[in-house]
Design a protein around this motif. Structure first.
Motif, short mmCIF file in Angstrom:
data_model
loop_
_atom_site.label_atom_id
_atom_site.label_comp_id
_atom_site.label_asym_id
_atom_site.label_seq_id
_atom_site.Cartn_x
_atom_site.Cartn_y
_atom_site.Cartn_z
N TYR A 1 -4.72 -22.21 32.11
CA TYR A 1 -5.81 -21.71 31.27
C TYR A 1 -6.46 -22.85 30.47
O TYR A 1 -5.76 -23.63 29.82
CB TYR A 1 -5.33 -20.61 30.32
CG TYR A 1 -6.49 -19.98 29.61
CD1 TYR A 1 -7.31 -19.06 30.28
CD2 TYR A 1 -6.82 -20.33 28.30
CE1 TYR A 1 -8.42 -18.51 29.66
CE2 TYR A 1 -7.93 -19.77 27.67
CZ TYR A 1 -8.72 -18.87 28.36
OH TYR A 1 -9.83 -18.33 27.75
N MET B 1 -19.65 -33.04 26.54
CA MET B 1 -18.81 -32.90 27.72
C MET B 1 -19.56 -32.11 28.80
O MET B 1 -19.53 -32.44 29.98
CB MET B 1 -17.52 -32.18 27.34
CG MET B 1 -16.43 -32.19 28.39
SD MET B 1 -15.07 -31.08 27.90
CE MET B 1 -14.21 -32.07 26.67
N GLU C 1 -1.20 -28.58 26.27
CA GLU C 1 -1.64 -29.82 25.63
C GLU C 1 -2.93 -29.56 24.88
O GLU C 1 -3.61 -28.57 25.12
CB GLU C 1 -1.82 -30.94 26.67
CG GLU C 1 -2.94 -30.69 27.65
CD GLU C 1 -3.04 -31.77 28.73
OE1 GLU C 1 -2.00 -32.29 29.17
OE2 GLU C 1 -4.18 -32.09 29.12
N SER D 1 -6.77 -30.00 24.02
CA SER D 1 -7.91 -30.24 24.90
C SER D 1 -8.94 -31.09 24.18
O SER D 1 -8.77 -31.46 23.02
CB SER D 1 -8.55 -28.92 25.29
OG SER D 1 -9.29 -28.41 24.19
N GLY D 2 -10.00 -31.40 24.87
CA GLY D 2 -11.11 -32.13 24.27
C GLY D 2 -11.95 -31.27 23.33
O GLY D 2 -12.95 -31.71 22.80
N VAL D 3 -11.53 -30.02 23.15
CA VAL D 3 -12.26 -29.11 22.26
C VAL D 3 -11.41 -28.87 21.03
O VAL D 3 -10.28 -28.40 21.13
CB VAL D 3 -12.52 -27.76 22.96
CG1 VAL D 3 -13.49 -26.92 22.14
CG2 VAL D 3 -13.04 -27.97 24.37
N CYS E 1 -8.51 -26.16 20.43
CA CYS E 1 -8.26 -25.34 21.62
C CYS E 1 -7.26 -26.05 22.53
O CYS E 1 -7.29 -27.27 22.65
CB CYS E 1 -9.55 -25.09 22.40
SG CYS E 1 -10.74 -24.08 21.50
N MET E 2 -6.38 -25.26 23.14
CA MET E 2 -5.37 -25.87 24.00
C MET E 2 -5.65 -25.60 25.47
O MET E 2 -6.36 -24.67 25.83
CB MET E 2 -3.98 -25.32 23.65
CG MET E 2 -3.80 -23.84 23.92
SD MET E 2 -2.14 -23.23 23.50
CE MET E 2 -2.50 -21.46 23.33
N VAL E 3 -5.05 -26.44 26.30
CA VAL E 3 -4.97 -26.17 27.73
C VAL E 3 -3.55 -25.67 27.98
O VAL E 3 -2.59 -26.33 27.61
CB VAL E 3 -5.22 -27.44 28.56
CG1 VAL E 3 -4.92 -27.19 30.03
CG2 VAL E 3 -6.64 -27.94 28.37
N ILE E 4 -3.43 -24.49 28.57
CA ILE E 4 -2.10 -24.01 28.96
C ILE E 4 -1.86 -24.48 30.38
O ILE E 4 -2.58 -24.11 31.31
CB ILE E 4 -2.00 -22.48 28.86
CG1 ILE E 4 -2.43 -22.01 27.46
CG2 ILE E 4 -0.57 -22.02 29.16
CD1 ILE E 4 -2.39 -20.51 27.26
#
Lengths: 492, 492
Positions: free
Chosen positions: A65, A74, B27, B29-31, B34-37
């Motif tokens: 996700y 970006m 981790e 994210s570039g936002v 907000c995370m990347v799952i």
């Protein structure tokens, strides 16, 4: 229950809009262009999701996700993609509301909470995902990355229609990264085949596999594979796309890997998606003037049982027989509902389940109990039969498979009757006007001709079929040389 | 593989942050926020989803989907709720980008595409859902509505941490509507019990069930039920909440129904949710200085098999035995991975699977083949055993169940050792400082005292336990009368 459904011949578009709402699939919300997917509609979507998810995992993909938002800088990194979606982006500019000093009880955007950089609500996730892949790929050992995401996306459409075109929709988007061009092309082709397999065998909708022309290609792709279906009004519907992205996103986000020989090279990419739009295709392919017709594979309720009785005593006897029957259905994983509502008459129930597309209806009354029979009705053909209770469960199990196949064959027959070879622009216009469907025609290969034909007729090139035969011919519009036919149609 | 993991005693918070990233769960994210799952983390979340979804459906709920956006006027209709979330709302103000005339290749928000009304990205969906329910409810026959949604929500948090507090997170939110107050209360209690059952039996995390104080209640609720877990650093974590909404949203959105007697009455509501925050609870409850420890129910890989060999011939023999073993595991639906990578040494593999929390590791070498044995290692206890190959499959199957239970018992033991009855504010501060955990203390029932204690100690009232005993006492802070103890703790 009164259906009052507009018929397809009266107004196909109105029939669709009414049916989606009356069959409890979805409705418009209080938010412009956004829909509410109702439980009955969502249950169908869940069945699609489960099957697709299984197919993706079987072909080696994993789910993950990624963020809903994409910072503007970006988003614009891959210019073709950014330009393609710029006109339909919802943009977050602030991160706080405050009390409106002029209007008690009301809120306003807090001007002191403006974001330094605007955030785009993802219309598609290549940008955010490739910016992440940069951190995940160092060497050829990290490849391929085979990732899928189930998510909502937003594309600010001006004219929306339930399922077919909504500002927010649900979808899955696969995003893969590969060491070689060949492997990425194979992946995009593989996923097109997975989609075709799913749509044909699970949704009972025949599709044509093909390549998009440059004009119709995904913004940022080098090649777009698609599957195209044909609706009952003779218009085409793009049911899924799979893109070969070349190294476009790898270059935009600087995603390189060390080869086995130690060289630095850009990664090759693909992306592919299907969405809740498939719900629209499902409705428009199979349903009729009485309501939905659902393929058994996708029906939340596959069999409904309606008791016909005059007294509580009769109902009791029927219930005993039905309870036993239901146990047997459940053993075969057939989803069955006993509609024993006492507030509604059988006629109302028949109409309701017809509207909702339940594939098989069983009616059982005192006569049936005496005779050891059931009345079995098929939704797709509206035919009825009296079936002995011995072996009824296997009979129904086979019938569901028959219905699934028959729906596909019927749709295939319609589709085959609606691919017409045309050899002049006059013929093109005539067939398009009077018959619709796919027009198989020679085209000179230029975007200019494609656009002119679109301007004059509203027909677009749906795809260059993968199985087209080499055939020298003349473009129906310009007379220039062509090496094979492409499929035109008006489309959703 | 080198883990270089900070230990819990060195810096618990750093240990957590590192572990989530190193074990490939998620981790940043570039936002912002907000995370990347990542796939491994998402696979755990999928297991949680599947089990919860099953439990929701078993208790009569259906899934549906409602829009991501909430128009400002709709958002502010229920004032308490709106005020509660106003400060953390992401707001969409524009619907188009255009080329920036001053910066070639860059985009800018199109000032001509300003929305007439701002759209709030849902921080929770009561507003949009109750505005929809108005159209769905006319009579008592339409009730109850028992609906759940799996979705992403956005709360603009200033300080974020992976899983525990992120600007965007994934969750489910149940929203139900009922004819009576009593039925709605029963529903909110039922869902609290469902959550407790899931978290204890599936995630192996013991929880305290309780009620929130007015201060800690969900904005717009009359009552908030919660389940509270305790992490290894002695801090509490709210693992799920279930709200009795009274008629607050029904009144704000004018959702009335005709009773059986024909009277018009407002509907009673509940809402309840758990989120990807549970992933944080999972990590912080069971894991250790070597990495993740996953309960077998949630482990994407339950058993990993590592071959120990010196020659291709040895590997071949081992592979033959392992292939047979894997078939047997798969029959029992045990998820198993044969780590036959030739690029890594066994020691590296051991460390990697330890870091990733795989519950059981089987090692097999030439000696084992000779002796008909396997070396079986438990991740939770780090203990090893040599097990005969006869009956190994049942042995492992039982072992997985044992591990699941042991993890719960271990966490329960820790929790029981960390509920401390305190009877003075001095004692309160002393225990909070030196031991942490839940402090069971008398409180005078006022928000003022609650706030003062929070200001002085950072401890909040986690809940008024449902099973608390009547016990007259004096508030530890003011000395005023109290009818029972509540649980304080520092919390995530």
């Amino acid at each position: 229950m009164s259906k009052n459904l507009t018929t397809r011949s009266e107004d196909y578009s109105k029939w669709y809009n009414e049916l989606v709402v009356k069959a409890d699939l979805a409705e418009n919300s209080g938010v412009r262009g956004c829909m509410v997917i109702k439980p009955y509609g969502y249950a169908i979507w869940e069945k699609m999701q489960a099957e697709l998810d299984r197919m993706f995992k079987e072909t080696g993909h994993q789910n993950a996700y990624f963020p809903l938002f994409v910072p503007k800088s970006m988003f614009e990194a891959e210019e073709t993609n950014a330009e393609g979606f710029a006109k339909e982006c919802a943009v977050v500019t602030h991160y706080r509301l405050k009390n409106d000093p002029d209007k008690p009880g009301k809120l306003m955007v807090d001007p002191n909470a403006k974001l330094e950089e605007e955030l785009i609500v993802r219309p598609t996730s290549e940008a955010i995902i490739w910016s992440t892949y940069k951190g995940w790929v160092q060497s050829y050992r990290d490849l391929p990355l085979l990732i899928n995401q189930w998510a909502n996306v937003v594309r600010w459409e001006m004219r929306t229609r339930l399922f077919l075109r909504t500002a927010e929709f649900l979808w899955q988007e696969g995003h893969t990264a590969h060491a070689t061009r060949q492997e990425a092309i194979e992946e995009s082709e593989k996923m097109m085949h997975v989609y075709a397999d799913f749509v044909e065998n699970f949704m009972a909708i025949p599709v044509v596999k093909g390549l998009k022309t440059e004009t119709e290609r995904f913004a940022g792709a080098d090649e777009t594979y698609c599957i195209e279906a044909l609706m009952q009004d003779g218009k085409a519907l793009q049911a899924g796309t799979s893109h070969f992205l070349g190294q476009n996103f790898a270059k935009a986000f600087d995603v390189k890997f060390a080869t086995a020989e130690g060289k630095q090279e850009y990664v090759w990419g693909t992306s592919w998606g299907v969405s809740t739009r498939l719900m629209g295709a499902l409705v428009m392919t199979h349903s009729d003037d009485n309501g939905l017709v659902l393929p058994p594979n996708l029906a939340p309720i596959q069999v409904v049982i309606v008791p016909i009785y005059k007294s509580d005593e009769e109902l009791e006897k029927i219930t005993a027989v039905v309870t036993d029957l239901m146990t047997q259905f459940k053993k075969l994983k057939i989803s069955v509902k006993f509609d024993n509502r006492t507030t509604q008459k059988p006629g109302f129930k028949f109409a309701e389940w017809e509207l909702k597309g339940v594939p098989v209806r069983i009616a059982v009354g005192p006569k049936d109990l005496e005779n050891g029979t059931f009345e079995v009705a098929r939704r797709d053909t509206l035919s009825k039969e009296v079936v002995s209770k011995d072996g009824i469960v296997n009979y129904i199990n086979d019938l569901l498979e028959t219905i699934q196949n028959d729906l596909f064959q019927r749709a295939l027959g319609y589709r085959q009757n609606h691919i017409t070879e045309v050899n002049s622009f006059e013929e093109f216009k005539e067939v398009l006007e009077n018959k619709g469907g796919f027009l198989s025609a020679h085209w000179d290969g230029t975007p200019e001709t494609e656009e002119k034909i679109k301007d004059l007729t509203k027909a677009t090139i749906r795809c260059i079929p993968l199985d087209r035969v080499d055939e020298q011919g003349k473009c129906i519009f310009t007379g220039a040389e062509s090496a094979g036919r492409v499929l035109f149609a008006k489309a959703y």
